[in-house]
Write a protein that holds these residues in place. Sequence first.
Motif, PDB file in Angstrom:
ATOM      1  N   SER A 282      20.682  -1.289 -13.514  1.00  8.06           N
ATOM      2  CA  SER A 282      20.647  -1.621 -14.944  1.00  8.06           C
ATOM      3  C   SER A 282      20.672  -0.369 -15.823  1.00  8.06           C
ATOM      4  O   SER A 282      21.343  -0.339 -16.852  1.00  8.06           O
ATOM      5  CB  SER A 282      19.415  -2.459 -15.270  1.00  8.06           C
ATOM      6  N   LYS A 283      19.952   0.681 -15.409  1.00  8.04           N
ATOM      7  CA  LYS A 283      19.899   1.915 -16.192  1.00  8.04           C
ATOM      8  C   LYS A 283      21.065   2.849 -15.860  1.00  8.04           C
ATOM      9  O   LYS A 283      21.310   3.824 -16.576  1.00  8.04           O
ATOM     10  CB  LYS A 283      18.584   2.654 -15.920  1.00  8.04           C
ATOM     11  N   ASN A 284      21.738   2.559 -14.736  1.00  4.49           N
ATOM     12  CA  ASN A 284      22.862   3.387 -14.308  1.00  4.49           C
ATOM     13  C   ASN A 284      22.428   4.843 -14.106  1.00  4.49           C
ATOM     14  O   ASN A 284      23.075   5.779 -14.562  1.00  4.49           O
ATOM     15  CB  ASN A 284      24.007   3.299 -15.323  1.00  4.49           C
ATOM     16  N   GLU A 285      21.308   5.007 -13.384  1.00  2.11           N
ATOM     17  CA  GLU A 285      20.763   6.330 -13.132  1.00  2.11           C
ATOM     18  C   GLU A 285      20.453   6.478 -11.640  1.00  2.11           C
ATOM     19  O   GLU A 285      19.968   5.539 -11.004  1.00  2.11           O
ATOM     20  CB  GLU A 285      19.476   6.563 -13.934  1.00  2.11           C
ATOM     21  N   GLY A 286      20.731   7.663 -11.107  1.00  3.62           N
ATOM     22  CA  GLY A 286      20.298   7.971  -9.760  1.00  3.62           C
ATOM     23  C   GLY A 286      18.856   8.415  -9.779  1.00  3.62           C
ATOM     24  O   GLY A 286      18.372   8.991 -10.764  1.00  3.62           O
TER      25      GLY A 286
ATOM     26  N   ASP B  78       0.811  -1.207   0.000  1.00  2.00           N
ATOM     27  CA  ASP B  78       0.000   0.000   0.000  1.00  2.00           C
ATOM     28  C   ASP B  78       0.850   1.265   0.000  1.00  2.00           C
ATOM     29  O   ASP B  78       0.341   2.356   0.184  1.00  2.00           O
ATOM     30  CB  ASP B  78      -0.926   0.018   1.219  1.00  2.00           C
ATOM     31  N   ASP B  79       2.143   1.134  -0.197  1.00  2.00           N
ATOM     32  CA  ASP B  79       3.008   2.312  -0.235  1.00  2.00           C
ATOM     33  C   ASP B  79       2.990   2.901  -1.636  1.00  2.00           C
ATOM     34  O   ASP B  79       3.034   2.177  -2.627  1.00  2.00           O
ATOM     35  CB  ASP B  79       4.428   1.917   0.146  1.00  2.00           C
ATOM     36  N   HIS B  80       2.884   4.209  -1.742  1.00  2.00           N
ATOM     37  CA  HIS B  80       2.696   4.845  -3.048  1.00  2.00           C
ATOM     38  C   HIS B  80       3.768   5.884  -3.360  1.00  2.00           C
ATOM     39  O   HIS B  80       3.528   6.806  -4.128  1.00  2.00           O
ATOM     40  CB  HIS B  80       1.315   5.500  -3.124  1.00  2.00           C
ATOM     41  N   SER B  81       4.967   5.732  -2.789  1.00  2.00           N
ATOM     42  CA  SER B  81       6.048   6.643  -3.134  1.00  2.00           C
ATOM     43  C   SER B  81       6.533   6.320  -4.541  1.00  2.00           C
ATOM     44  O   SER B  81       6.649   5.162  -4.908  1.00  2.00           O
ATOM     45  CB  SER B  81       7.202   6.494  -2.147  1.00  2.00           C
ATOM     46  N   GLN B  82       6.787   7.352  -5.314  1.00  2.00           N
ATOM     47  CA  GLN B  82       7.144   7.174  -6.710  1.00  2.00           C
ATOM     48  C   GLN B  82       8.438   7.915  -7.036  1.00  2.00           C
ATOM     49  O   GLN B  82       8.758   8.926  -6.424  1.00  2.00           O
ATOM     50  CB  GLN B  82       6.022   7.710  -7.608  1.00  2.00           C
ATOM     51  N   ILE B  83       9.160   7.414  -8.018  1.00  2.00           N
ATOM     52  CA  ILE B  83      10.336   8.112  -8.529  1.00  2.00           C
ATOM     53  C   ILE B  83       9.871   9.347  -9.289  1.00  2.00           C
ATOM     54  O   ILE B  83       8.996   9.269 -10.146  1.00  2.00           O
ATOM     55  CB  ILE B  83      11.153   7.206  -9.454  1.00  2.00           C
ATOM     56  N   VAL B  84      10.452  10.488  -8.968  1.00  2.00           N
ATOM     57  CA  VAL B  84      10.059  11.739  -9.622  1.00  2.00           C
ATOM     58  C   VAL B  84      11.171  12.318 -10.473  1.00  2.00           C
ATOM     59  O   VAL B  84      10.924  13.230 -11.269  1.00  2.00           O
ATOM     60  CB  VAL B  84       9.611  12.789  -8.578  1.00  2.00           C
ATOM     61  N   GLN B  85      12.409  11.827 -10.315  1.00  2.00           N
ATOM     62  CA  GLN B  85      13.492  12.363 -11.125  1.00  2.00           C
ATOM     63  C   GLN B  85      14.612  11.340 -11.211  1.00  2.00           C
ATOM     64  O   GLN B  85      14.889  10.624 -10.244  1.00  2.00           O
ATOM     65  CB  GLN B  85      14.041  13.665 -10.527  1.00  2.00           C
ATOM     66  N   THR B  86      15.239  11.253 -12.381  1.00  2.00           N
ATOM     67  CA  THR B  86      16.388  10.373 -12.562  1.00  2.00           C
ATOM     68  C   THR B  86      17.540  11.175 -13.133  1.00  2.00           C
ATOM     69  O   THR B  86      17.343  12.244 -13.726  1.00  2.00           O
ATOM     70  CB  THR B  86      16.064   9.203 -13.511  1.00  2.00           C
ATOM     71  N   MET B  87      18.767  10.655 -12.954  1.00  2.00           N
ATOM     72  CA  MET B  87      19.932  11.389 -13.461  1.00  2.00           C
ATOM     73  C   MET B  87      21.114  10.441 -13.603  1.00  2.00           C
ATOM     74  O   MET B  87      21.379   9.623 -12.728  1.00  2.00           O
ATOM     75  CB  MET B  87      20.298  12.532 -12.514  1.00  2.00           C
ATOM     76  N   ARG B  88      21.833  10.574 -14.704  1.00  2.00           N
ATOM     77  CA  ARG B  88      23.086   9.858 -14.902  1.00  2.00           C
ATOM     78  C   ARG B  88      24.249  10.701 -14.392  1.00  2.00           C
ATOM     79  O   ARG B  88      24.122  11.921 -14.229  1.00  2.00           O
ATOM     80  CB  ARG B  88      23.297   9.551 -16.393  1.00  2.00           C
ATOM     81  N   HIS B  89      25.397  10.020 -14.192  1.00  2.00           N
ATOM     82  CA  HIS B  89      26.567  10.751 -13.727  1.00  2.00           C
ATOM     83  C   HIS B  89      26.999  11.808 -14.737  1.00  2.00           C
ATOM     84  O   HIS B  89      27.332  12.936 -14.377  1.00  2.00           O
ATOM     85  CB  HIS B  89      27.729   9.779 -13.480  1.00  2.00           C
ATOM     86  N   SER B  90      26.977  11.489 -16.019  1.00  2.00           N
ATOM     87  CA  SER B  90      27.385  12.444 -17.052  1.00  2.00           C
ATOM     88  C   SER B  90      26.463  13.658 -17.069  1.00  2.00           C
ATOM     89  O   SER B  90      26.915  14.788 -17.257  1.00  2.00           O
ATOM     90  CB  SER B  90      27.395  11.770 -18.429  1.00  2.00           C
ATOM     91  N   GLU B  91      25.169  13.441 -16.829  1.00  2.00           N
ATOM     92  CA  GLU B  91      24.224  14.562 -16.779  1.00  2.00           C
ATOM     93  C   GLU B  91      24.494  15.422 -15.555  1.00  2.00           C
ATOM     94  O   GLU B  91      24.429  16.645 -15.617  1.00  2.00           O
ATOM     95  CB  GLU B  91      22.796  14.038 -16.747  1.00  2.00           C
ATOM     96  N   GLY B  92      24.824  14.765 -14.430  1.00  2.00           N
ATOM     97  CA  GLY B  92      25.107  15.512 -13.213  1.00  2.00           C
ATOM     98  C   GLY B  92      26.323  16.391 -13.351  1.00  2.00           C
ATOM     99  O   GLY B  92      26.362  17.521 -12.868  1.00  2.00           O
TER     100      GLY B  92
END
Length: 595
Positions: free
Chosen positions: A233-237, A116-130
């Motif tokens: 797998s996606k290598n994203e934070g 019943d937990d509804h926390s969702q990912i709202v942003q992703t980022m790769r190291h190169s983008e950071g």
Amino acid sequence: MSSFYVTEGPDRGRRYELLPNRVETIGREEGNTVQLHDTEVSRKHARIIYDSGRFLITDLNSSNGTFVNQVRISTTAINSGDKIEIGATCLLFTQTPNIPQDDSGASSISFELPCDDHSQIVQTMRHSEGERAFTVQDRQSFLSSSLDKTEQAETYLRLVYETASALKSTGSIDDLMEKILDLIFQWINPDRGCIILSDPHTHELQVRCFRVREQGVSEKMAISRTILDYVTSKNEGVLSRNAMNDARFEAAASILSQKVKEAICVPLDGRYGVVGVIYIDTEANDSALYNPSHKNTSQIKTAHFDESHLKMMVAIAHQAAIAIEDIRFYSAMIQSERLAAIGQTVANLSHHIKNILQGVSGGSYLIESGLKTHDENLISKGWKIVERNQGKISSLVMDMLTFSKERTAEPELDNMNDAVDEVVELMKPRAEEFNVNLTWVRNEQIPDFYFDRNLINRAILNLVTNAIDAAAEHVSQLVADAQGDAESLKNIPQGAVSVTLAWGEIPNNVRISVSDNGAGVPANQINNIFTPFVSTKGSKGTGLGLPVVKKVVTEHGGTVTCVPLEKGGTVFHIDLPFRKELDSDGTEDDEGNRQ
């Protein structure tokens, strides 16, 4: 585990573990459990005791005082995240409880989620983008809008420098992970954090380090396997908040338990792939974030994790992953070199032992033949061969023990003349057997001083043995080259070895010199003769004698050198510090005085 992590001062980057069952002291002199190399710190500056579930710090009437969160104290309790200023040193106090166990014995960290937990990912980022996106505005957001641009730049550079310094000075993965969490809790101050590494063999994710900010924070942490798989797998934070919708993930992909409001999960992305993840979260809508530019932890701002924190976490994780890879590669290299060294050692020793056994076998054959024919001369000849090879075995074993054992010299007040007397007396029969003139004159001007007689005897014995062998072998070669010519034979000198003692040729040093008139050491081999298993004797030597000499002399704080003689031959000089007394902890004063 509870510890101090030094963020400023001469000992920056060091960690000191605190134990509840002992009294900890902070100060400049030896004997303190937290010894600081800071001239503004008193010899005995402060005391730490554990009482009723918390640590108390007490100032010991120090000259410059003890400050907790910029407040001068006499005695006070300290909590995880507090900053203690002592002189020019700043220590961050962190409390890391052991990962608790539930009734079934399973870890409190799990990879399963409440449905019943509804926390969702709202942003992703790769190291190169950071790297590209971390702008001046991000730094202002992350640090403090109250700082001017110069202070912002200086603070940001300090954070980057501290990250690089902490990771560079770490020797093990466990220490590295503790330092990573130290930095994260110092700068971002989440409620909880953990580091999960991928096993290099099975590739399974394993929780290796876990920490909570303070007592009262829930120690139950549920991390979504779906999110972990996505991050690795996606290598994203990823940045997650409660009650947010993201079409890429269903409710089952939540990474937060029921109380958690926001979290960051970033990959440990190194040069060659993802080695794990770092996960941090908070239990409140407003996260208390330290302003790293202020030492007073009461000066805080409230804000959610935002894009700048995600970028900073991605950057830290990338540097940490490279450090983890370096430690693993270095460990693998050391293991490979160790195995190679073992193989080389076994090969060299096997070759030498084979030669000794051949000698024993030859002597045994002569003894057996003499017994059958009742020829006492043959028996005596065979026994001498066996006895000589028995001596080689004994010498080999002693050299192996001396060379392989890690130890420090145990100096006692002794007379060097008497020590050399023992060696010369022992080696006279060998010198006579090989027709070598062994000379030695005592130097009574040298008074008693501190050295380890057993070790020094071993070193001198090896040098004298080598010198006799070199002189005898050279004479034998000259005789062979003369091919029976009477005139040439007259000019062949007798083998000669000389042992001398000198005092003062090098200030505050006693010199032991062993010279011979052998063929000398080839110039291209002088730099290698102290290397293990490098021998100028061919199959007759083990290659351990001179390395043992160097090891023994180095343990005394001295030096050993090899010098070719102009008229042929070689002289070895052992220079030992002349010490007439020992200091209070049993080590010698370099100038013969108590410190």
